[in-house]
Enzyme design. Structure first.
Site, PDB file in Angstrom:
ATOM      1  N   CYS A 142      37.301  46.723  38.217  1.00  0.00           N
ATOM      2  CA  CYS A 142      38.196  45.814  38.955  1.00  0.00           C
ATOM      3  C   CYS A 142      39.056  46.583  39.965  1.00  0.00           C
ATOM      4  CB  CYS A 142      39.028  44.988  37.985  1.00  0.00           C
ATOM      5  SG  CYS A 142      39.758  43.531  38.798  1.00  0.00           S
ATOM      6  N   LYS A 163      42.755  32.855  45.115  1.00  0.00           N
ATOM      7  CA  LYS A 163      42.376  33.786  44.066  1.00  0.00           C
ATOM      8  C   LYS A 163      40.932  33.576  43.613  1.00  0.00           C
ATOM      9  CE  LYS A 163      43.982  35.592  39.597  1.00  0.00           C
ATOM     10  NZ  LYS A 163      44.990  35.461  38.525  1.00  0.00           N
ATOM     11  N   SER A 194      39.027  37.997  38.249  1.00  0.00           N
ATOM     12  CA  SER A 194      40.406  37.535  38.360  1.00  0.00           C
ATOM     13  C   SER A 194      41.129  38.449  39.343  1.00  0.00           C
ATOM     14  CB  SER A 194      41.091  37.548  36.988  1.00  0.00           C
ATOM     15  OG  SER A 194      42.434  37.159  37.090  1.00  0.00           O
ATOM     16  N   HIS A 237      35.225  41.718  35.383  1.00  0.00           N
ATOM     17  CA  HIS A 237      35.673  42.085  34.038  1.00  0.00           C
ATOM     18  C   HIS A 237      34.621  41.706  32.998  1.00  0.00           C
ATOM     19  CE1 HIS A 237      39.808  43.365  34.882  1.00  0.00           C
ATOM     20  NE2 HIS A 237      39.854  42.395  35.778  1.00  0.00           N
ATOM     21  N   GLU A 239      34.170  43.050  30.340  1.00  0.00           N
ATOM     22  CA  GLU A 239      34.724  43.308  29.011  1.00  0.00           C
ATOM     23  C   GLU A 239      35.544  42.149  28.462  1.00  0.00           C
ATOM     24  OE1 GLU A 239      38.114  44.282  31.740  1.00  0.00           O
ATOM     25  OE2 GLU A 239      35.925  44.528  31.794  1.00  0.00           O
ATOM     26  N   ARG A 251      49.446  31.720  31.200  1.00  0.00           N
ATOM     27  CA  ARG A 251      50.585  32.591  31.508  1.00  0.00           C
ATOM     28  C   ARG A 251      51.106  32.313  32.912  1.00  0.00           C
ATOM     29  NH1 ARG A 251      48.424  38.128  32.749  1.00  0.00           N
ATOM     30  NH2 ARG A 251      48.022  36.978  34.681  1.00  0.00           N
TER      31      ARG A 251
END
Length: 302
Positions: A142, A163, A194, A237, A239, A251
């Protein structure tokens, strides 16, 4: 074979509960085997979640792997307990005289900043230089992928109008079709993303010695590597756990950020069920990286 980690680190209990073979250091010293040495420079704020995610992926290899967690000295995380960092992490200065078979450098929530404005940029430059002589193959993830492309090759990131947030389909390029790193992975596969910036494929193609292996219409150049396999770049990502994007979404909503739900992620309108369609790709990719970029070319004597 297992990964070797401290018995008291939270990941040990989590992975053992998932029937993943992990081994504590006391047991590992009795094994007559030269384990693979992997360092993880964890720049993510959610350090405990991130270390568990990468350890889970590395544990699927038939190799015995020693994990060394690394932190920066020029910036101290405020999201992770100091006791956790003190006990389980080492400063870069403590490991810079060692050599490693592989290294993973994670993303960080600083992508909207200029690279030079990041608090630990000078230290990261030193770490990048160090990897070229002390690590067989480094996997940049990333933001770290963007930072390393910028530092080593002058390839800059580009801001997005909104985004890049969700699970996106990726396609192998012509070079990716014959690439051992992607062996066993379908021609079309999915990766979570992200971020607010993108790496353009055309910028990478201009650089001699770099190859784009996979790309996405929405996420841009997604998997790249140097021709000698010493540097591998993943802008997404792989992972991530099933609920990682959900946690990020909730969040940010709680902070009052106006954000669309992650694309191609929830499988119901109530946003309770998650379509997890990237794990097989993730496992194959990390096994391939350990096999073709690390194990088969690393010297027996580090």
């Amino acid at each position: 074979m297992p990964i070797v980690i401290d018995r008291d680190i939270p990941a040990y209990k989590i992975l053992t509960g998932e029937k993943i073979f992990v081994m504590d250091k006391d047991r590992a010293v009795s094994q007559r085997i030269r384990p693979i040495e992997i360092a993880i420079l964890n720049l993510m704020p959610t350090k405990e979640d991130t270390e568990t995610q990468f350890m889970r992926l590395l544990s699927n290899s038939p190799l015995q792997i020693n994990i060394t967690l690394v932190k920066t000295s020029s910036y101290t995380s405020t999201h992770t307990a100091a006791a956790h960092l003190e006990r389980f992490y080492k400063y870069f200065d403590e490991i810079k005289e060692r050599r490693f078979d592989g290294m993973i450098i994670t993303g960080a929530p600083v992508e909207c900043m200029r690279f030079e404005d990041v608090a630990y940029w000078k230290e990261l430059e030193a770490i990048f230089d160090w990897t070229t002589k002390n690590v067989t193959s480094t996997l940049f993830v990333c933001w770290a992928a963007q930072a390393a492309l910028y530092y080593f090759y002058g390839v800059d990131k580009h801001p997005l109008s909104e985004k890049c947030f969700g699970i996106f389909a990726h396609h192998k390029t012509k070079k990716g079709e014959a690439e051992p790193l992607l062996r066993g992975i379908s021609d079309t596969f999915h990766i979570p993303h992200s971020r607010h910036t993108v790496i353009n494929e055309d910028d990478v193609k201009k650089i001699e010695g770099l190859s784009v292996l996979a790309k996405s219409k929405k996420a841009g150049a997604a998997i790249m590597k140097s021709d000698d396999n010493t540097k591998v770049f993943v802008t997404g990502h792989m992972e991530y756990d099933r609920d990682t994007l959900k946690k990020e979404y909730e969040r940010d909503l709680a902070k009052g950020i106006d954000l669309k739900p992650p694309e191609n992620y929830f499988s119901d309108k109530a946003k309770t069920r998650i379509k997890m369609n990237w794990t097989s790709t993730s496992n194959l990719f990390y096994i391939n990286w350990l096999n073709y970029c690390v194990y088969q070319v690393t010297p027996y004597e580090l």
